[in-house]
Design a protein around this motif. Structure first.
Motif, short mmCIF file in Angstrom:
data_model
loop_
_atom_site.label_atom_id
_atom_site.label_comp_id
_atom_site.label_asym_id
_atom_site.label_seq_id
_atom_site.Cartn_x
_atom_site.Cartn_y
_atom_site.Cartn_z
N VAL A 1 19.53 14.23 -1.88
CA VAL A 1 20.86 13.75 -2.24
C VAL A 1 21.01 12.26 -1.99
O VAL A 1 21.95 11.63 -2.50
CB VAL A 1 21.96 14.51 -1.46
N PHE A 2 20.12 11.67 -1.20
CA PHE A 2 20.18 10.24 -0.94
C PHE A 2 19.28 9.44 -1.89
O PHE A 2 19.17 8.22 -1.77
CB PHE A 2 19.78 9.95 0.52
N GLY A 3 18.64 10.14 -2.84
CA GLY A 3 17.73 9.47 -3.75
C GLY A 3 18.44 8.91 -4.97
O GLY A 3 19.66 9.02 -5.14
N VAL A 4 17.65 8.31 -5.86
CA VAL A 4 18.16 7.80 -7.13
C VAL A 4 17.88 8.84 -8.22
O VAL A 4 17.14 9.80 -7.99
CB VAL A 4 17.51 6.45 -7.49
N SER A 5 18.44 8.64 -9.38
CA SER A 5 18.19 9.58 -10.47
C SER A 5 16.74 9.45 -10.94
O SER A 5 16.11 8.38 -10.79
CB SER A 5 19.13 9.30 -11.64
N PRO A 6 16.17 10.50 -11.52
CA PRO A 6 14.80 10.39 -12.05
C PRO A 6 14.65 9.27 -13.07
O PRO A 6 13.61 8.61 -13.10
CB PRO A 6 14.56 11.76 -12.68
N GLU B 1 8.94 20.07 2.07
CA GLU B 1 10.04 19.92 3.03
C GLU B 1 10.98 18.81 2.56
O GLU B 1 10.56 17.68 2.33
CB GLU B 1 9.50 19.57 4.42
N ILE B 2 12.27 19.14 2.42
CA ILE B 2 13.24 18.18 1.90
C ILE B 2 13.38 16.98 2.83
O ILE B 2 13.77 15.89 2.41
CB ILE B 2 14.62 18.85 1.68
N SER B 3 13.03 17.15 4.09
CA SER B 3 13.13 16.05 5.05
C SER B 3 12.01 15.03 4.89
O SER B 3 12.07 13.95 5.47
CB SER B 3 13.10 16.60 6.48
N ARG B 4 11.00 15.36 4.10
CA ARG B 4 9.88 14.45 3.88
C ARG B 4 10.02 13.74 2.54
O ARG B 4 11.13 13.63 2.02
CB ARG B 4 8.56 15.23 4.02
N PHE B 5 8.94 13.27 1.96
CA PHE B 5 9.04 12.41 0.78
C PHE B 5 9.27 13.21 -0.50
O PHE B 5 8.52 14.13 -0.81
CB PHE B 5 7.77 11.57 0.64
N GLN B 6 10.30 12.80 -1.22
CA GLN B 6 10.62 13.37 -2.53
C GLN B 6 10.50 12.27 -3.59
O GLN B 6 11.29 12.19 -4.51
CB GLN B 6 12.04 13.96 -2.52
N SER B 7 9.48 11.43 -3.41
CA SER B 7 9.28 10.26 -4.28
C SER B 7 8.15 10.47 -5.27
O SER B 7 7.65 9.52 -5.87
CB SER B 7 8.98 9.03 -3.42
N GLY B 8 7.75 11.71 -5.47
CA GLY B 8 6.60 12.00 -6.31
C GLY B 8 6.82 11.68 -7.78
O GLY B 8 7.96 11.55 -8.26
N LEU B 9 5.71 11.59 -8.49
CA LEU B 9 5.75 11.47 -9.94
C LEU B 9 5.92 12.85 -10.58
O LEU B 9 6.22 12.95 -11.76
CB LEU B 9 4.47 10.82 -10.45
N THR C 1 0.79 -1.23 0.00
CA THR C 1 0.00 0.00 0.00
C THR C 1 0.83 1.28 0.00
O THR C 1 0.25 2.37 -0.08
CB THR C 1 -0.97 0.00 1.19
N GLU C 2 2.15 1.17 0.10
CA GLU C 2 3.05 2.30 -0.13
C GLU C 2 4.36 1.75 -0.68
O GLU C 2 4.91 0.79 -0.14
CB GLU C 2 3.36 3.08 1.15
N TYR C 3 4.86 2.39 -1.74
CA TYR C 3 6.15 1.99 -2.29
C TYR C 3 6.63 3.08 -3.24
O TYR C 3 5.82 3.66 -3.98
CB TYR C 3 6.02 0.68 -3.07
N ALA C 4 7.94 3.37 -3.21
CA ALA C 4 8.49 4.40 -4.11
C ALA C 4 9.98 4.53 -3.89
O ALA C 4 10.54 4.00 -2.91
CB ALA C 4 7.80 5.74 -3.86
N TYR C 5 10.61 5.27 -4.79
CA TYR C 5 12.01 5.69 -4.66
C TYR C 5 12.06 7.21 -4.65
O TYR C 5 11.45 7.85 -5.52
CB TYR C 5 12.84 5.17 -5.83
N GLN C 6 12.78 7.77 -3.72
CA GLN C 6 12.99 9.22 -3.72
C GLN C 6 14.04 9.57 -4.77
O GLN C 6 14.91 8.75 -5.09
CB GLN C 6 13.40 9.69 -2.33
N THR C 7 13.96 10.78 -5.30
CA THR C 7 14.84 11.15 -6.40
C THR C 7 15.85 12.23 -5.99
O THR C 7 15.61 13.07 -5.14
CB THR C 7 14.04 11.68 -7.60
#
Length: 282
Positions: free
Chosen positions: A139-144, A177-185, A128-134
């Motif tokens: 800075v700890f995310g993956v590339s888009p 907020e950068i401290s929250r989820f940056q996994s959006g589409l 019910t929740e899954y994603a990768y932050q970018t």
């Protein structure tokens, strides 16, 4: 809310951020089972998901493996076990990484199936929740582009997994907020990331042997069989491979074509003039 047919009870009760103390016994006796009984009393056909666990214990929490076992001992009532298989280890992909431990990510989906199957043999599994932050902006995310690739691979992984009925991407737009989820589409300004097109037209490599490559995909817009074109980049332009063909009735497709390592492929959906992100054959 009789029109709602699927419910989940709470969010990540194995973490003290959401349930303090993070106790499976408390969760089952005070949240899950009362909610299950109440929902079924109004709509016996409704499906109720329990657990809704995070992928790891975290500080002061309980691992999802221990939480599943404790829910079983507490007499949990549920139709599906819900879980959030977020990546937690560097280099995790939907198919590779993870660990033989009590952390359960998408890379260790078979272990989630094993533990849920032992505790709740008739339960389905909902992710019910899954994603990768970018990165950017995290800075700890993956590339888009990698985020888009993992969207397609995760869709394929769940398609192949027995008893897994649901995969929900979290979330649609990055949080300010950068401290929250940056996994959006989309970015916080509403600019589409490649993952948005990957969500509509997931495409993943299944296998490659020499020049022969197998791919899996889905056309999600529309109902019933959908007409699509599998394209390959050749001479700087996209060329159809085999012309326009139909998916199955659920929008799925699987193709084997001549495409060596490094070849670039994509799905083209003419009804909406929409293209998937480019898949580079590995």
């Amino acid at each position: 809310y009789r029109f709602v047919s699927k419910w989940i009870m709470w969010n990540e009760p194995n973490k003290p951020t959401w349930l303090k103390p993070a106790s499976a016994k408390t969760y089952v006796s005070q949240i899950l089972n009362p909610g299950y009984r109440g929902i079924k009393a109004v709509n016996p056909r409704a499906r109720v998901g329990g657990g809704v666990t995070g992928p790891r214990a975290g500080k002061g929490g309980v691992s999802p493996v221990d939480f599943i076992r404790a829910m079983d001992r507490a007499g949990a009532r549920l139709d599906a076990y819900a879980h959030h298989p977020y990546p937690v280890f560097p280099g995790d992909t939907p198919f590779e990484g993870g660990c033989v431990c009590e952390t359960l990510t998408m890379a260790s989906l078979e272990r989630l199936q094993l533990f849920v199957g032992r505790a709740f043999p008739s339960a389905r599994i909902w992710l019910t929740e899954y994603a990768y932050q970018t990165n950017p902006p995290d800075v700890f995310g993956v590339s888009p582009n990698d985020q888009a690739r993992f969207v397609g691979e995760a869709a394929q992984r769940v398609y192949l997994a027995p008893k897994v009925d649901m995969l929900i991407h979290y979330l649609y737009r990055d949080e300010p907020e950068i401290s929250r989820f940056q996994s959006g589409l989309e970015t916080v300004r509403g600019v589409a990331k490649p993952a948005l097109a990957a969500t509509m037209l997931p495409l993943a490599q299944v296998a490659r042997r020499g020049m022969k490559t197998s791919v899996w995909g889905q056309v999600r817009p529309g109902d019933g069989p959908q007409r699509y074109v599998l394209q390959r980049l050749s001479g700087g332009r996209w060329v159809g491979v085999g012309g326009a063909v139909l998916t199955d009735r659920r929008g799925y497709l699987r193709r084997s074509i001549s495409a060596p390592k490094g070849a670039k492929l994509r799905l083209w959906y003419p009804a909406s003039r929409l293209a998937s992100p480019t898949l580079v054959v590995r």
